[in-house]
Design a protein around this motif. Structure first.
Motif, PDB file in Angstrom:
ATOM      1  N   GLY A  96       1.012  -0.964   0.218  1.00  0.00           N
ATOM      2  CA  GLY A  96      -0.012  -0.093   0.304  1.00  0.00           C
ATOM      3  C   GLY A  96       0.637   1.164  -0.283  1.00  0.00           C
ATOM      4  O   GLY A  96       1.924   1.484   0.107  1.00  0.00           O
ATOM      5  N   THR A  97       0.460   2.683   0.097  1.00  0.00           N
ATOM      6  CA  THR A  97       0.901   4.023  -0.289  1.00  0.00           C
ATOM      7  C   THR A  97       0.318   4.624   1.272  1.00  0.00           C
ATOM      8  O   THR A  97      -0.652   4.486   1.860  1.00  0.00           O
ATOM      9  CB  THR A  97       0.106   4.406  -0.759  1.00  0.00           C
ATOM     10  OG1 THR A  97      -0.607   4.697  -1.804  1.00  0.00           O
ATOM     11  CG2 THR A  97       0.957   3.792  -2.780  1.00  0.00           C
ATOM     12  N   LYS A 114      -2.444  -6.149  11.843  1.00  0.00           N
ATOM     13  CA  LYS A 114      -0.963  -5.910  12.842  1.00  0.00           C
ATOM     14  C   LYS A 114      -0.405  -5.481  11.470  1.00  0.00           C
ATOM     15  O   LYS A 114       0.390  -4.010  12.538  1.00  0.00           O
ATOM     16  CB  LYS A 114      -0.969  -7.681  12.645  1.00  0.00           C
ATOM     17  CG  LYS A 114       0.287  -7.588  13.424  1.00  0.00           C
ATOM     18  CD  LYS A 114       1.076  -9.034  13.207  1.00  0.00           C
ATOM     19  CE  LYS A 114       2.191  -8.540  13.781  1.00  0.00           C
ATOM     20  NZ  LYS A 114       2.683 -10.462  14.317  1.00  0.00           N
ATOM     21  N   ALA A 115      -0.228  -5.473  10.404  1.00  0.00           N
ATOM     22  CA  ALA A 115       0.249  -4.077   9.752  1.00  0.00           C
ATOM     23  C   ALA A 115       0.288  -2.856   9.517  1.00  0.00           C
ATOM     24  O   ALA A 115       1.086  -1.601   9.752  1.00  0.00           O
ATOM     25  CB  ALA A 115       0.293  -4.751   7.799  1.00  0.00           C
ATOM     26  N   ILE A 116      -1.589  -2.296  10.086  1.00  0.00           N
ATOM     27  CA  ILE A 116      -1.745  -1.205   9.428  1.00  0.00           C
ATOM     28  C   ILE A 116      -1.071  -0.609  11.474  1.00  0.00           C
ATOM     29  O   ILE A 116      -0.704   0.791  11.461  1.00  0.00           O
ATOM     30  CB  ILE A 116      -3.284  -1.339  10.014  1.00  0.00           C
ATOM     31  CG1 ILE A 116      -3.607  -0.934   8.565  1.00  0.00           C
ATOM     32  CG2 ILE A 116      -3.603   0.689  10.602  1.00  0.00           C
ATOM     33  CD1 ILE A 116      -5.371  -1.079   7.999  1.00  0.00           C
ATOM     34  N   SER A 117      -0.871  -1.551  12.486  1.00  0.00           N
ATOM     35  CA  SER A 117      -0.791  -1.003  13.776  1.00  0.00           C
ATOM     36  C   SER A 117       0.681  -0.378  13.766  1.00  0.00           C
ATOM     37  O   SER A 117       1.917   0.196  14.291  1.00  0.00           O
ATOM     38  CB  SER A 117      -1.293  -2.168  14.655  1.00  0.00           C
ATOM     39  OG  SER A 117       0.375  -2.916  14.679  1.00  0.00           O
ATOM     40  N   GLN A 118       1.605  -1.613  12.524  1.00  0.00           N
ATOM     41  CA  GLN A 118       2.704  -1.133  12.813  1.00  0.00           C
ATOM     42  C   GLN A 118       3.125   0.317  11.700  1.00  0.00           C
ATOM     43  O   GLN A 118       3.873   1.070  12.284  1.00  0.00           O
ATOM     44  CB  GLN A 118       3.397  -2.194  11.881  1.00  0.00           C
ATOM     45  CG  GLN A 118       3.599  -3.508  12.672  1.00  0.00           C
ATOM     46  CD  GLN A 118       4.622  -4.609  12.122  1.00  0.00           C
ATOM     47  OE1 GLN A 118       4.293  -4.650  10.977  1.00  0.00           O
ATOM     48  NE2 GLN A 118       4.895  -6.027  12.217  1.00  0.00           N
ATOM     49  N   GLY A 149       3.802   7.345  13.640  1.00  0.00           N
ATOM     50  CA  GLY A 149       2.914   9.068  13.385  1.00  0.00           C
ATOM     51  C   GLY A 149       2.339   8.760  12.564  1.00  0.00           C
ATOM     52  O   GLY A 149       1.873  10.188  12.166  1.00  0.00           O
ATOM     53  N   ILE A 150       1.916   8.002  11.870  1.00  0.00           N
ATOM     54  CA  ILE A 150       1.041   8.152  10.247  1.00  0.00           C
ATOM     55  C   ILE A 150      -0.711   7.780  10.675  1.00  0.00           C
ATOM     56  O   ILE A 150      -0.464   6.497  11.925  1.00  0.00           O
ATOM     57  CB  ILE A 150       0.950   7.030   9.608  1.00  0.00           C
ATOM     58  CG1 ILE A 150       2.670   7.130   9.368  1.00  0.00           C
ATOM     59  CG2 ILE A 150       0.376   7.150   8.251  1.00  0.00           C
ATOM     60  CD1 ILE A 150       3.453   8.974   8.057  1.00  0.00           C
TER      61      ILE A 150
END
Length: 75
Positions: free
Chosen positions: A11-12, A37-41, A46-47
């Motif tokens: 993704g971006t 899990k990927a989004i939490s990483q 700070g995104i």
């Protein structure tokens, strides 16, 4: 017992008016768990979640995995 699978999430995200491409490989039981899990990483740097655009989620084999640690844990 459920088998743990490897997922590749591509993704971006936007940060300071620049667009960044990311590719994460995570181990999870379900596609939804891998995405979370990927989004939490990514959000740990700070995104915001609304800045992340997921392009592709797919299950891969351990041989296709580029992350050494995940590949070794899967064998």
């Amino acid at each position: 017992m459920s088998e743990i699978k490897i997922f590749r999430i591509i993704g971006t995200y936007n940060k300071q008016n620049k667009k960044y491409l990311f590719r994460k490989e995570v181990r999870a039981l379900k596609e939804e768990d891998a995405l979370e899990k990927a989004i939490s990483q990514i959000t740990s740097i700070g995104i915001y979640r609304r800045q992340i655009k997921i392009k592709e989620i797919k299950e891969i084999s351990p041989e296709q995995c580029q992350d050494y640690l995940i590949r070794e844990l899967s064998q």
